[in-house]
Design a protein around this motif. Sequence first.
Motif, PDB file in Angstrom:
ATOM      1  N   ASN A  14      52.510  43.792  11.028  1.00  0.00           N
ATOM      2  CA  ASN A  14      53.162  44.333  12.218  1.00  0.00           C
ATOM      3  C   ASN A  14      52.118  44.836  13.203  1.00  0.00           C
ATOM      4  OD1 ASN A  14      55.666  43.902  10.963  1.00  0.00           O
ATOM      5  ND2 ASN A  14      55.635  45.934  10.036  1.00  0.00           N
ATOM      6  N   GLY A  15      52.462  44.784  14.484  1.00  0.00           N
ATOM      7  CA  GLY A  15      51.575  45.320  15.501  1.00  0.00           C
ATOM      8  C   GLY A  15      51.567  46.839  15.488  1.00  0.00           C
ATOM      9  N   GLY A  16      50.444  47.420  15.878  1.00  0.00           N
ATOM     10  CA  GLY A  16      50.328  48.874  15.903  1.00  0.00           C
ATOM     11  C   GLY A  16      51.081  49.490  17.076  1.00  0.00           C
ATOM     12  N   ARG A  17      51.390  50.747  16.950  1.00  0.00           N
ATOM     13  CA  ARG A  17      52.125  51.475  17.986  1.00  0.00           C
ATOM     14  C   ARG A  17      51.170  51.925  19.097  1.00  0.00           C
ATOM     15  NH1 ARG A  17      53.823  55.107  14.842  1.00  0.00           N
ATOM     16  NH2 ARG A  17      52.203  56.640  15.312  1.00  0.00           N
ATOM     17  N   GLY A  18      51.657  51.883  20.349  1.00  0.00           N
ATOM     18  CA  GLY A  18      50.869  52.394  21.468  1.00  0.00           C
ATOM     19  C   GLY A  18      50.748  53.907  21.412  1.00  0.00           C
ATOM     20  N   CYS A  19      49.776  54.440  22.138  1.00  0.00           N
ATOM     21  CA  CYS A  19      49.468  55.871  22.069  1.00  0.00           C
ATOM     22  C   CYS A  19      49.856  56.572  23.374  1.00  0.00           C
ATOM     23  CB  CYS A  19      47.978  56.065  21.793  1.00  0.00           C
ATOM     24  SG  CYS A  19      47.432  57.788  21.775  1.00  0.00           S
ATOM     25  N   VAL A  20      50.349  57.804  23.238  1.00  0.00           N
ATOM     26  CA  VAL A  20      50.589  58.682  24.388  1.00  0.00           C
ATOM     27  C   VAL A  20      49.487  59.732  24.385  1.00  0.00           C
ATOM     28  CG1 VAL A  20      52.151  60.332  25.468  1.00  0.00           C
ATOM     29  CG2 VAL A  20      53.065  58.278  24.372  1.00  0.00           C
ATOM     30  N   ASN A  68      48.688  45.301   8.627  1.00  0.00           N
ATOM     31  CA  ASN A  68      49.251  45.745   9.899  1.00  0.00           C
ATOM     32  C   ASN A  68      48.141  46.138  10.867  1.00  0.00           C
ATOM     33  OD1 ASN A  68      51.863  45.451   8.864  1.00  0.00           O
ATOM     34  ND2 ASN A  68      51.924  47.557   8.123  1.00  0.00           N
ATOM     35  N   GLY A  69      48.462  46.075  12.159  1.00  0.00           N
ATOM     36  CA  GLY A  69      47.515  46.518  13.171  1.00  0.00           C
ATOM     37  C   GLY A  69      47.459  48.039  13.235  1.00  0.00           C
ATOM     38  N   GLY A  70      46.318  48.577  13.655  1.00  0.00           N
ATOM     39  CA  GLY A  70      46.172  50.013  13.786  1.00  0.00           C
ATOM     40  C   GLY A  70      46.849  50.542  15.040  1.00  0.00           C
ATOM     41  N   HIS A  71      47.202  51.831  15.040  1.00  0.00           N
ATOM     42  CA  HIS A  71      47.833  52.449  16.204  1.00  0.00           C
ATOM     43  C   HIS A  71      46.787  52.726  17.279  1.00  0.00           C
ATOM     44  CE1 HIS A  71      51.355  52.658  13.790  1.00  0.00           C
ATOM     45  NE2 HIS A  71      50.932  53.643  13.013  1.00  0.00           N
ATOM     46  N   GLY A  72      47.268  52.769  18.542  1.00  0.00           N
ATOM     47  CA  GLY A  72      46.387  53.091  19.649  1.00  0.00           C
ATOM     48  C   GLY A  72      45.921  54.533  19.586  1.00  0.00           C
ATOM     49  N   MET A  73      44.835  54.834  20.304  1.00  0.00           N
ATOM     50  CA  MET A  73      44.263  56.176  20.304  1.00  0.00           C
ATOM     51  C   MET A  73      43.946  56.597  21.729  1.00  0.00           C
ATOM     52  SD  MET A  73      41.729  55.696  17.015  1.00  0.00           S
ATOM     53  CE  MET A  73      41.251  54.064  17.578  1.00  0.00           C
ATOM     54  N   GLY A 143      50.533  44.096  19.422  1.00  0.00           N
ATOM     55  CA  GLY A 143      50.438  45.547  19.449  1.00  0.00           C
ATOM     56  C   GLY A 143      51.240  46.150  20.594  1.00  0.00           C
ATOM     57  N   GLY A 144      51.667  47.388  20.415  1.00  0.00           N
ATOM     58  CA  GLY A 144      52.416  48.085  21.454  1.00  0.00           C
ATOM     59  C   GLY A 144      51.518  48.557  22.586  1.00  0.00           C
ATOM     60  N   LYS A 145      52.130  48.952  23.715  1.00  0.00           N
ATOM     61  CA  LYS A 145      51.409  49.402  24.895  1.00  0.00           C
ATOM     62  C   LYS A 145      51.301  50.928  24.909  1.00  0.00           C
ATOM     63  CE  LYS A 145      51.101  45.213  26.575  1.00  0.00           C
ATOM     64  NZ  LYS A 145      49.787  44.520  26.640  1.00  0.00           N
ATOM     65  N   GLY A 146      50.119  51.400  25.284  1.00  0.00           N
ATOM     66  CA  GLY A 146      49.941  52.831  25.445  1.00  0.00           C
ATOM     67  C   GLY A 146      50.485  53.319  26.778  1.00  0.00           C
ATOM     68  N   ASN A 147      50.513  54.643  26.959  1.00  0.00           N
ATOM     69  CA  ASN A 147      51.129  55.182  28.178  1.00  0.00           C
ATOM     70  C   ASN A 147      50.310  54.910  29.422  1.00  0.00           C
ATOM     71  OD1 ASN A 147      49.044  56.966  27.535  1.00  0.00           O
ATOM     72  ND2 ASN A 147      50.171  58.764  28.285  1.00  0.00           N
ATOM     73  N   ARG A 159      55.083  59.481  29.622  1.00  0.00           N
ATOM     74  CA  ARG A 159      55.105  59.705  28.180  1.00  0.00           C
ATOM     75  C   ARG A 159      55.754  58.517  27.452  1.00  0.00           C
ATOM     76  NH1 ARG A 159      53.602  64.706  26.689  1.00  0.00           N
ATOM     77  NH2 ARG A 159      53.384  66.268  28.351  1.00  0.00           N
ATOM     78  N   GLN A 160      55.872  57.427  28.139  1.00  0.00           N
ATOM     79  CA  GLN A 160      56.434  56.229  27.529  1.00  0.00           C
ATOM     80  C   GLN A 160      55.342  55.443  26.789  1.00  0.00           C
ATOM     81  OE1 GLN A 160      56.703  56.908  30.754  1.00  0.00           O
ATOM     82  NE2 GLN A 160      58.858  56.903  31.392  1.00  0.00           N
ATOM     83  N   TYR A 161      55.745  54.790  25.761  1.00  0.00           N
ATOM     84  CA  TYR A 161      54.889  53.870  25.035  1.00  0.00           C
ATOM     85  C   TYR A 161      55.799  52.828  24.382  1.00  0.00           C
ATOM     86  CZ  TYR A 161      56.410  56.091  20.710  1.00  0.00           C
ATOM     87  OH  TYR A 161      57.170  56.540  19.671  1.00  0.00           O
ATOM     88  N   SER A 162      55.246  51.802  23.796  1.00  0.00           N
ATOM     89  CA  SER A 162      56.056  50.775  23.127  1.00  0.00           C
ATOM     90  C   SER A 162      55.578  50.598  21.692  1.00  0.00           C
ATOM     91  CB  SER A 162      55.984  49.440  23.878  1.00  0.00           C
ATOM     92  OG  SER A 162      54.660  48.952  23.898  1.00  0.00           O
ATOM     93  N   GLU A 163      56.551  50.322  20.838  1.00  0.00           N
ATOM     94  CA  GLU A 163      56.235  50.050  19.446  1.00  0.00           C
ATOM     95  C   GLU A 163      55.638  48.645  19.306  1.00  0.00           C
ATOM     96  OE1 GLU A 163      56.502  52.026  16.912  1.00  0.00           O
ATOM     97  OE2 GLU A 163      57.685  53.706  17.738  1.00  0.00           O
ATOM     98  N   GLY A 164      54.881  48.461  18.266  1.00  0.00           N
ATOM     99  CA  GLY A 164      54.352  47.127  18.008  1.00  0.00           C
ATOM    100  C   GLY A 164      55.427  46.173  17.503  1.00  0.00           C
TER     101      GLY A 164
END
Length: 369
Positions: A14-20, A68-73, A143-147, A159-164
Amino acid sequence: MFVDRIKVFAQAGNGGRGCVSFRREKFVPKGGPDGGDGGRGGDVILRADRHVDNLSNLFYEPIIKAKNGGHGMGKKMAGRAGADKIVRVPIGTIVWAADDEKRPTSNAQHPMPSGGTAKIENDPLVDLTRDGQEFVVCHGGAGGKGNVHFKSSRNRAPRQYSEGEEGEQGHFLLELRTIADAALVGYPNAGKSTLLRKISAARPKVAAYPFTTLHPIIGVVEFPGYRRAMIADIPGLIEGAHRGLGLGHEFLRHVTRCRILLFVVDIAGSECRNPTEALQNLRREIDLYDPILSKRPWYVIGNKTDLAEARENLEALQNRFSAVEIAALSAQTGEGLEDVRVNLEKWLVNAPQPQPINLAKTDRASSGD
């Protein structure tokens, strides 16, 4: 353990989650959103490898998962991409998408080594026929998009972000069809394994009882001029093999790769089989299994010429199949072995290449070269 047909479950990462995240540093008057993107999930890849001869590695690992992909930072740092899961399979492996709900097989019921059965209702996804050729079974999720991607003149502190995205997954049927230039086909105890021992460095089991060969064995025959050929020893067939009787029917699929068929016949009738009738029955079994396969070039090797009644039976066989080339030898004593080697080289030079398997979804296959 020899495994040439198995059903597996593959799941890509799975793609990683974007970061806020927001930039807040001393002496920096202008900050703002700086959340990074998530990493991409890993793919599940099949790679043809000449050093692998069967699918036994998947017998112990029927569930294949990629990372899985890592989450954004913060500081716009993207997450780590998930590692691909590369599975080595033998050259000659065919991949189908299996229907997990109905679960029988393509023309008949075949139990799978991992338990249960599988259903083939579509065309093959890929036919891995070259060393190093790769096929992506399941693609990893993006991967998801960061804010940082959601900022605008009206939205200064998003404060929006997208899930992977989720990675692809599914059940697949892998079937090995041995790639060889010629196949030795015959009844049990016809002398196929002994012949392969004499003309190659292969060491199949030889014993004075039927069905000593339990799975196909490949031997390499050397010819002058640094030429070579691969010969497959197929377990002995019996009458009704096309209906699933005996051991040979499980491995008849390996014959479809071969350029020529070599019917090994006990010319002395030591197993209480008439050589002419035995050859006719073998030809009929091949034709009932696959009419296209029976049209492949074929030749006859009469074995056990050192026994009584061999000469008389050889003449009768030559009269019945006058249009077919017949080579006679004694694999036990080595008499006539060199003539068989010379004829084998001649037969292979004149043999056409078999037609490749028709793939309806070649756009999904990717080549590794």
